[in-house]
Design a protein around this motif. Structure first.
Motif, PDB file in Angstrom:
ATOM      1  N   LYS A 119       0.591   5.896 -11.572  1.00 22.60           N
ATOM      2  CA  LYS A 119       1.039   4.692 -12.268  1.00 22.60           C
ATOM      3  C   LYS A 119       2.260   5.025 -13.123  1.00 22.60           C
ATOM      4  O   LYS A 119       3.231   4.259 -13.172  1.00 22.60           O
ATOM      5  CB  LYS A 119      -0.115   4.182 -13.143  1.00 22.60           C
ATOM      6  N   GLU A 179     -16.010  14.391 -10.684  1.00 22.73           N
ATOM      7  CA  GLU A 179     -14.734  15.063 -10.890  1.00 22.73           C
ATOM      8  C   GLU A 179     -14.974  16.519 -11.253  1.00 22.73           C
ATOM      9  O   GLU A 179     -16.108  16.927 -11.498  1.00 22.73           O
ATOM     10  CB  GLU A 179     -13.960  14.345 -11.983  1.00 22.73           C
ATOM     11  N   MET A 183      -2.463  16.149 -18.744  1.00 21.10           N
ATOM     12  CA  MET A 183      -1.451  16.194 -19.796  1.00 21.10           C
ATOM     13  C   MET A 183      -0.320  17.148 -19.411  1.00 21.10           C
ATOM     14  O   MET A 183       0.845  16.880 -19.664  1.00 21.10           O
ATOM     15  CB  MET A 183      -2.071  16.614 -21.126  1.00 21.10           C
ATOM     16  N   ALA A 240     -10.165   3.993  -8.884  1.00 23.77           N
ATOM     17  CA  ALA A 240      -9.044   4.927  -9.002  1.00 23.77           C
ATOM     18  C   ALA A 240      -8.627   5.535  -7.668  1.00 23.77           C
ATOM     19  O   ALA A 240      -7.548   6.097  -7.567  1.00 23.77           O
ATOM     20  CB  ALA A 240      -9.403   6.050  -9.972  1.00 23.77           C
ATOM     21  N   ARG A 247     -14.797   7.106 -23.033  1.00 26.96           N
ATOM     22  CA  ARG A 247     -13.813   6.548 -22.090  1.00 26.96           C
ATOM     23  C   ARG A 247     -14.245   5.185 -21.554  1.00 26.96           C
ATOM     24  O   ARG A 247     -13.565   4.607 -20.724  1.00 26.96           O
ATOM     25  CB  ARG A 247     -13.641   7.502 -20.899  1.00 26.96           C
ATOM     26  N   ASP A 303      -7.956  15.247 -10.766  1.00 27.91           N
ATOM     27  CA  ASP A 303      -9.066  14.373 -10.405  1.00 27.91           C
ATOM     28  C   ASP A 303      -8.571  12.944 -10.181  1.00 27.91           C
ATOM     29  O   ASP A 303      -7.539  12.553 -10.719  1.00 27.91           O
ATOM     30  CB  ASP A 303     -10.090  14.379 -11.538  1.00 27.91           C
ATOM     31  N   VAL A 304      -9.345  12.176  -9.416  1.00 27.86           N
ATOM     32  CA  VAL A 304      -8.877  10.826  -9.050  1.00 27.86           C
ATOM     33  C   VAL A 304      -8.520   9.931 -10.224  1.00 27.86           C
ATOM     34  O   VAL A 304      -7.542   9.201 -10.162  1.00 27.86           O
ATOM     35  CB  VAL A 304      -9.861  10.025  -8.153  1.00 27.86           C
ATOM     36  N   THR A 305      -9.329   9.964 -11.293  1.00 27.63           N
ATOM     37  CA  THR A 305      -9.021   9.049 -12.397  1.00 27.63           C
ATOM     38  C   THR A 305      -7.705   9.455 -13.066  1.00 27.63           C
ATOM     39  O   THR A 305      -6.936   8.609 -13.504  1.00 27.63           O
ATOM     40  CB  THR A 305     -10.151   8.998 -13.446  1.00 27.63           C
ATOM     41  N   ILE A 306      -7.454  10.767 -13.107  1.00 28.88           N
ATOM     42  CA  ILE A 306      -6.200  11.250 -13.687  1.00 28.88           C
ATOM     43  C   ILE A 306      -5.051  10.993 -12.713  1.00 28.88           C
ATOM     44  O   ILE A 306      -3.956  10.597 -13.106  1.00 28.88           O
ATOM     45  CB  ILE A 306      -6.287  12.766 -13.988  1.00 28.88           C
ATOM     46  N   GLN A 307      -5.322  11.184 -11.421  1.00 25.01           N
ATOM     47  CA  GLN A 307      -4.322  10.914 -10.392  1.00 25.01           C
ATOM     48  C   GLN A 307      -3.811   9.486 -10.500  1.00 25.01           C
ATOM     49  O   GLN A 307      -2.611   9.238 -10.443  1.00 25.01           O
ATOM     50  CB  GLN A 307      -4.945  11.138  -9.012  1.00 25.01           C
ATOM     51  N   ALA A 308      -4.741   8.549 -10.688  1.00 25.18           N
ATOM     52  CA  ALA A 308      -4.360   7.146 -10.792  1.00 25.18           C
ATOM     53  C   ALA A 308      -3.411   6.950 -11.973  1.00 25.18           C
ATOM     54  O   ALA A 308      -2.425   6.214 -11.870  1.00 25.18           O
ATOM     55  CB  ALA A 308      -5.602   6.276 -10.947  1.00 25.18           C
ATOM     56  N   GLN A 309      -3.701   7.620 -13.082  1.00 21.41           N
ATOM     57  CA  GLN A 309      -2.832   7.485 -14.262  1.00 21.41           C
ATOM     58  C   GLN A 309      -1.439   8.044 -13.989  1.00 21.41           C
ATOM     59  O   GLN A 309      -0.433   7.435 -14.350  1.00 21.41           O
ATOM     60  CB  GLN A 309      -3.438   8.246 -15.459  1.00 21.41           C
ATOM     61  N   ALA A 341       0.485   4.917   0.491  1.00 21.40           N
ATOM     62  CA  ALA A 341       0.336   3.471   0.597  1.00 21.40           C
ATOM     63  C   ALA A 341       0.491   2.813  -0.768  1.00 21.40           C
ATOM     64  O   ALA A 341       1.018   1.718  -0.896  1.00 21.40           O
ATOM     65  CB  ALA A 341      -1.031   3.128   1.189  1.00 21.40           C
ATOM     66  N   GLU A 342       0.038   3.509  -1.769  1.00 14.36           N
ATOM     67  CA  GLU A 342       0.026   2.928  -3.096  1.00 14.36           C
ATOM     68  C   GLU A 342       1.387   2.987  -3.791  1.00 14.36           C
ATOM     69  O   GLU A 342       1.713   2.125  -4.588  1.00 14.36           O
ATOM     70  CB  GLU A 342      -0.978   3.714  -3.926  1.00 14.36           C
ATOM     71  N   ARG A 374      -5.484  -3.037  -5.795  1.00 16.81           N
ATOM     72  CA  ARG A 374      -6.692  -2.548  -6.438  1.00 16.81           C
ATOM     73  C   ARG A 374      -6.828  -3.076  -7.849  1.00 16.81           C
ATOM     74  O   ARG A 374      -5.872  -3.530  -8.458  1.00 16.81           O
ATOM     75  CB  ARG A 374      -6.703  -1.027  -6.425  1.00 16.81           C
ATOM     76  N   PRO A 386      -6.958   6.039  -4.303  1.00 18.83           N
ATOM     77  CA  PRO A 386      -5.889   5.373  -3.564  1.00 18.83           C
ATOM     78  C   PRO A 386      -6.348   5.025  -2.150  1.00 18.83           C
ATOM     79  O   PRO A 386      -6.970   5.840  -1.482  1.00 18.83           O
ATOM     80  CB  PRO A 386      -4.764   6.410  -3.528  1.00 18.83           C
ATOM     81  N   VAL A 387      -6.064   3.809  -1.735  1.00 15.84           N
ATOM     82  CA  VAL A 387      -6.537   3.331  -0.440  1.00 15.84           C
ATOM     83  C   VAL A 387      -5.380   3.347   0.555  1.00 15.84           C
ATOM     84  O   VAL A 387      -4.284   2.909   0.229  1.00 15.84           O
ATOM     85  CB  VAL A 387      -7.085   1.894  -0.605  1.00 15.84           C
ATOM     86  N   PRO A 388      -5.607   3.888   1.761  1.00 14.25           N
ATOM     87  CA  PRO A 388      -4.512   3.942   2.739  1.00 14.25           C
ATOM     88  C   PRO A 388      -4.195   2.581   3.340  1.00 14.25           C
ATOM     89  O   PRO A 388      -4.325   2.372   4.534  1.00 14.25           O
ATOM     90  CB  PRO A 388      -5.020   4.928   3.794  1.00 14.25           C
ATOM     91  N   ASP A 389      -3.785   1.653   2.523  1.00 15.79           N
ATOM     92  CA  ASP A 389      -3.425   0.322   2.984  1.00 15.79           C
ATOM     93  C   ASP A 389      -2.494  -0.274   1.935  1.00 15.79           C
ATOM     94  O   ASP A 389      -2.914  -0.570   0.824  1.00 15.79           O
ATOM     95  CB  ASP A 389      -4.698  -0.538   3.120  1.00 15.79           C
ATOM     96  N   PRO A 390      -1.219  -0.425   2.295  1.00 17.66           N
ATOM     97  CA  PRO A 390      -0.265  -0.888   1.275  1.00 17.66           C
ATOM     98  C   PRO A 390      -0.534  -2.313   0.804  1.00 17.66           C
ATOM     99  O   PRO A 390      -0.074  -2.697  -0.268  1.00 17.66           O
ATOM    100  CB  PRO A 390       1.094  -0.778   1.982  1.00 17.66           C
ATOM    101  N   GLY A 443      -3.390   7.688   1.185  1.00 16.54           N
ATOM    102  CA  GLY A 443      -3.705   6.698   0.154  1.00 16.54           C
ATOM    103  C   GLY A 443      -2.625   6.668  -0.910  1.00 16.54           C
ATOM    104  O   GLY A 443      -2.168   5.596  -1.326  1.00 16.54           O
ATOM    105  N   VAL A 444      -2.190   7.841  -1.321  1.00 16.96           N
ATOM    106  CA  VAL A 444      -1.144   7.938  -2.349  1.00 16.96           C
ATOM    107  C   VAL A 444       0.150   7.305  -1.839  1.00 16.96           C
ATOM    108  O   VAL A 444       0.827   6.575  -2.556  1.00 16.96           O
ATOM    109  CB  VAL A 444      -0.911   9.426  -2.729  1.00 16.96           C
TER     110      VAL A 444
END
Lengths: 327, 339
Positions: free
Chosen positions: B200, A50, B164, A258, A292, B191-197, B224-225, A268, A260-264, B221-222
């Motif tokens: 959600k 990251e 934040m 974390a 963490r 970043d991805v881990t923050i994106q996931a939060q 689809a989710e 995950r 996102p996967v392009p598949d609904p 991906g975003v």
């Protein structure tokens, strides 16, 4: 195993933080803190992490665009870190770099021909006529045409500029190319074109790549081995398949979960880590990920885990695997 | 599930930019709607008009050079394009709120988080007491999962991390219980881990508060989710629209198919990535015909001469491609495109 093309040992970069009117050094940002890895000839090593994990700083230190604070970089049997700046310039003929932003890395006042000729002038390769021929040849190799040579960077799209960036890196016939986020500024459809080009060139010209990126999908696609960095350190390094199929380090697991996967239909795993990356100026004690980590043990905040092989070709820095290491 | 009421209806929206080179249509006859409590995704590459669409809804298209030249945006039976700036201000933030890609540039660096949240409430709730305002601000910060809200109220944007800050932006957007939240690339800078939060959180809030979300992104991906329905845009036009499962499992427009094929999947290694040849055309350069024709491997004569319309191909599924024109289906073997 043959001698690696590139060997990095104990690489560190500390940036001083100056404070007060006297500008005394009060602390250091430990951007890269003791990173070691090797790269074999002809392979692609992906480095992911990251923002702020030190992946770009590492890439720049390999070419000594940034001077390492400590550690050695050995390329093709020659220790780069002890070379004079003059000898280093000569050594850069074999190591070239492709940058992220194709808008910022090409001089807007120069024609493409001039931009591509520059590396040949610097390294004194060929006479003017040969140089010109080579420019046209490489423009075609990266999928542009020789009539593009007279144009300026602003006349090209992002994807075409990145092709020019790649052509420039190839002009000196390098052995190793360090690509720092080469496709992250590009749209998906253009990204695929550039990735395919890089793979074709690797086959044709027998190149070795260090591919630095934050996109885990892209890195899986292009890499033979992948290293995951966290807060200036290597958390895990393994063959691509191994790393994605059975990640060992809790950070790698969380990172993979974390994305996102392009598949609904894809369900995950619950993302287990919370919070943000701590400051590299004041990294957590012991294992840097312990603040963490969902599997934190007592030892994690006290002792720094050793980065070592757990299985053949699969290294990880985590206390969970301390016992399973071959003695 | 389709019984929910349509809350925002965009009909024939046309937004153009007037430059020295003439009129450049950035959004060209775009239709879509959002129902109450729904998450709709608009996906497309840079320059496809997805951001201009969202700015048009908010009445924030920079003018000049931009202007909404046609169509209507119906929100609760009001046409937003006909409203005065003053009336629009009552809707913006109150009924329709927006969050942007870069939370640092959307927050004022000279004011504390508390100042900025309180100001946003004050504008819309003039009769509220100081105490009410303070309580509401803290309540929203708790809702978006910000730790120690009282302390954070006194801090400045630069003291917060990117994740934040984006939470603060979401808290601010939701202060007045908007019916629609427009999120323009809300996680692209994270970043991805923050994106996931954050994703959600957006989904969670959508379910709890029943706020409809218009999510604008380039990341499949975003989509689809998070999304229930998807609108795919290309060069200022909607090229395909449908439920998320249909779009990903049975994409019809050659552009959608190409886009899906060219994404490297984190779960497995593809031998070689499919890539759409060529580049996105400069806005305004293609006057007639399908805008995707020159990059399309299925293009035939009609694609260059006529503008395709959106053809209904299944329930709730529409595609702007002649291959799906009922008149063409006989002459063109659709199995080619299904392969």
């Amino acid at each position: 195993m043959t001698e690696p093309l590139l060997k990095v040992e104990g690489l560190k970069k500390y940036f001083p933080i100056k404070s007060g009117i006297l500008g005394r050094v009060s602390n250091h940002v430990k951007a890269v803190d003791d990173v070691s890895f090797t790269v074999q000839e002809g392979e692609t090593l992906g480095i992911v992490g990251e923002s702020g994990c030190g992946k770009s700083t590492t890439g720049r230190m390999l070419m000594r665009l940034l001077e390492p604070t400590e550690g050695t970089v050995t390329f093709d049997g020659q220790e780069l870190t002890s070379l004079s700046s003059n000898d280093m310039r000569k050594a850069r003929r074999d190591i070239q770099m492709v940058f992220q932003d194709p808008y910022a890395s090409l001089n807007p006042r120069h024609t493409i021909e001039k931009i591509l000729m520059e590396p040949l002038n610097v390294h004194d390769i060929g006479d003017p006529k040969e140089r010109k021929k080579k420019v046209h040849e490489f423009l075609e190799i990266v999928g542009l045409s020789s009539y593009h040579a007279k144009r300026y960077p602003h006349q090209f799209s992002g994807g075409q500029r990145q092709r020019i960036g790649i052509a420039r890196a190839l002009m000196t016939n390098p052995k190793l190319i360090i690509a720092d986020e080469p496709v992250s500024a590009l749209d998906v459809s253009i990204q695929a074109q550039v990735l395919n080009l890089m793979q074709d060139l690797q086959k044709e010209l027998k190149l070795t790549y260090i591919f630095i990126a934050h996109d885990l999908g892209v890195v899986r696609h292009i890499s033979d081995r992948v290293g995951v960095m966290y807060l200036g350190q290597m958390a895990e390094l393994a063959d691509t398949e191994d790393l994605y199929e059975k990640p060992l380090h809790p950070y790698t697991q969380a990172l993979l979960a974390a994305v996102p996967v392009p598949d609904p239909e894809f369900v995950r795993e619950e993302v287990t880590i919370t919070g943000d990356v701590p400051s590299p100026a004041n990294p957590p004690s012991g294992c840097r990920f312990h603040t963490r980590c969902p599997f934190k043990m007592d030892i994690c905040s006290k002792a720094v885990p050793i980065f070592a092989e757990v299985e053949k070709g699969h290294s990880v820095a985590c206390h969970l695997y301390e016992e399973s290491r071959p003695q | 599930m389709n019984e929910r009421k349509t809350i925002l209806d965009v009909k024939g929206l046309k937004t153009s930019f007037f430059t020295d080179d003439g009129e450049i249509p950035a959004v060209d006859n775009v239709n879509f709607h959002i129902r109450e409590g729904e998450v709709l995704g608009i996906v497309g590459e840079s320059g496809c008009g997805k951001s201009v669409t969202s700015l048009s809804i908010m009445g924030l298209v920079p003018s000049p050079p931009g202007k909404i030249t046609g169509g209507e945006i119906l929100f609760q039976d009001k046409d937003l394009t006909k409203l005065s700036e003053k009336e629009m201000r009552g809707i913006r933030g109150n009924d329709i709120a927006m969050i942007f890609q870069e939370p640092m540039t959307s927050l004022n660096p000279l004011f504390t988080i508390g100042d900025q949240l309180r100001e946003a409430i004050k504008i819309h709730k003039r009769d509220w007491s100081k105490k009410q305002i303070q309580e509401r601000a803290i309540e929203m910060m708790k809702l978006v999962g910000l730790p120690r809200p009282e302390g954070l109220m006194k801090e400045y944007p630069h003291q917060l991390s990117g994740g934040m800050r984006q939470r603060v932006m979401i808290a601010m957007a939701l202060l007045c219980d908007p019916k629609v939240l427009i999120a323009d690339e809300p996680t692209t800078a994270l970043d991805v881990t923050i994106q996931a939060q954050i994703l959600k959180l957006i989904k969670n809030l959508n379910e709890r508060l029943n706020t409809a979300v218009l999510l604008i992104t380039h990341d499949l991906g975003v989509v689809a989710e998070t999304c229930e329905r998807v609108v795919v845009m290309y060069a200022g036009k909607v090229v395909e629209e449908g439920p998320v499962h249909t779009i990903f499992n049975d994409p019809q427009h050659p552009y959608t198919r190409g886009l899906l094929e060219s994404v490297p999947d984190m779960r497995f290694k593809k031998e070689r990535l499919y890539s759409i040849p060529g580049n996105v055309p400069k806005p305004g350069t293609i006057k007639t015909g399908c805008k995707f024709a020159e990059r399309c491997e299925f293009a035939f004569g009609r694609c260059i001469e006529e503008n395709p319309e959106l053809y209904q191909t299944a329930d709730n599924h529409q595609t702007r491609c002649f291959l799906f024109d009922p008149k063409e289906v006989q002459s063109h073997d659709r199995t080619v495109i299904k392969s």
